[in-house]
Design a protein around this motif. Sequence first.
Motif, PDB file in Angstrom:
ATOM      1  N   ASN A  44       0.791  -1.229   0.000  1.00 56.13           N
ATOM      2  CA  ASN A  44       0.000   0.000   0.000  1.00 56.13           C
ATOM      3  C   ASN A  44       0.821   1.276   0.000  1.00 56.13           C
ATOM      4  O   ASN A  44       0.294   2.353  -0.277  1.00 56.13           O
ATOM      5  CB  ASN A  44      -0.971  -0.009   1.180  1.00 56.13           C
ATOM      6  CG  ASN A  44      -1.999  -1.108   1.024  1.00 56.13           C
ATOM      7  OD1 ASN A  44      -2.567  -1.286  -0.037  1.00 56.13           O
ATOM      8  ND2 ASN A  44      -2.208  -1.875   2.082  1.00 56.13           N
ATOM      9  N   ASP A 135      -2.895   1.676   7.083  1.00 61.37           N
ATOM     10  CA  ASP A 135      -3.505   1.102   5.885  1.00 61.37           C
ATOM     11  C   ASP A 135      -4.405  -0.069   6.223  1.00 61.37           C
ATOM     12  O   ASP A 135      -4.900  -0.738   5.353  1.00 61.37           O
ATOM     13  CB  ASP A 135      -2.425   0.646   4.901  1.00 61.37           C
ATOM     14  CG  ASP A 135      -1.745  -0.642   5.336  1.00 61.37           C
ATOM     15  OD1 ASP A 135      -1.736  -0.952   6.551  1.00 61.37           O
ATOM     16  OD2 ASP A 135      -1.200  -1.349   4.478  1.00 61.37           O
ATOM     17  N   SER A 174      -5.021   3.134   2.474  1.00 58.48           N
ATOM     18  CA  SER A 174      -5.458   2.058   1.592  1.00 58.48           C
ATOM     19  C   SER A 174      -6.976   1.973   1.624  1.00 58.48           C
ATOM     20  O   SER A 174      -7.613   2.318   2.617  1.00 58.48           O
ATOM     21  CB  SER A 174      -4.866   0.731   2.084  1.00 58.48           C
ATOM     22  OG  SER A 174      -5.570  -0.371   1.567  1.00 58.48           O
ATOM     23  N   ASN A 176      -8.318  -0.740   1.823  1.00 58.75           N
ATOM     24  CA  ASN A 176      -8.538  -1.884   2.703  1.00 58.75           C
ATOM     25  C   ASN A 176      -8.612  -1.488   4.167  1.00 58.75           C
ATOM     26  O   ASN A 176      -8.899  -2.313   5.021  1.00 58.75           O
ATOM     27  CB  ASN A 176      -7.418  -2.915   2.527  1.00 58.75           C
ATOM     28  CG  ASN A 176      -7.387  -3.477   1.129  1.00 58.75           C
ATOM     29  OD1 ASN A 176      -8.433  -3.652   0.502  1.00 58.75           O
ATOM     30  ND2 ASN A 176      -6.209  -3.754   0.617  1.00 58.75           N
TER      31      ASN A 176
END
Length: 196
Positions: A44, A135, A174, A176
Amino acid sequence: MWAVFRVPAWLLAVCLIFPSFAFAAEKPSDVRIIIDISGSMKENDPNNLRIPALKLLVEMLPEGSQAGVWTFGKYVNMLVPLGPVDDKWRKVARDKANAINSVGLRTNIGSALEKAAWKVKADSGFKHSVILLTDGMVDISKDAKNQKERRRILEKVVPRYREQGASIHTIALSDNADVDLLEQIALETRGMSAVA
């Protein structure tokens, strides 16, 4: 209510923290920078933009303020000790920034926030701000402990910051990342939240 912006991490970090200096003239700033070094950062943040972002922030911190830098994965490390921002502190911070990597296991956001809360007090004479760059999601275990830890962060850790008048600015590095958690942390402490 909350807008999500996509900009380079280093620029976002400056945009988040600079206004708190400009509008907080009544008190000097106390800035705690918390940086995720978990293994997923290799994907990331492959160019390790966390290093120039930190170096830029170091230069933006005004004289008379104090600051510290923590890194975290499974464990939390004080990368740059909390201290008065001067030429000596800046040199140490620039040098230590080069040690930022992506070798940590897990993502222990709760512990990182707890360690960085050292000496955060409403009556400290400082305006306390935290910049949290991550992230990921809360990841302290392979089992259900992660959800319990996530609740603990929102119910116990974040309220301590709020009670002391400290703002936590969160930057998701990120898609995520647990953006809901990061937005909630920022919202509850009158901070800003963004995806970089």
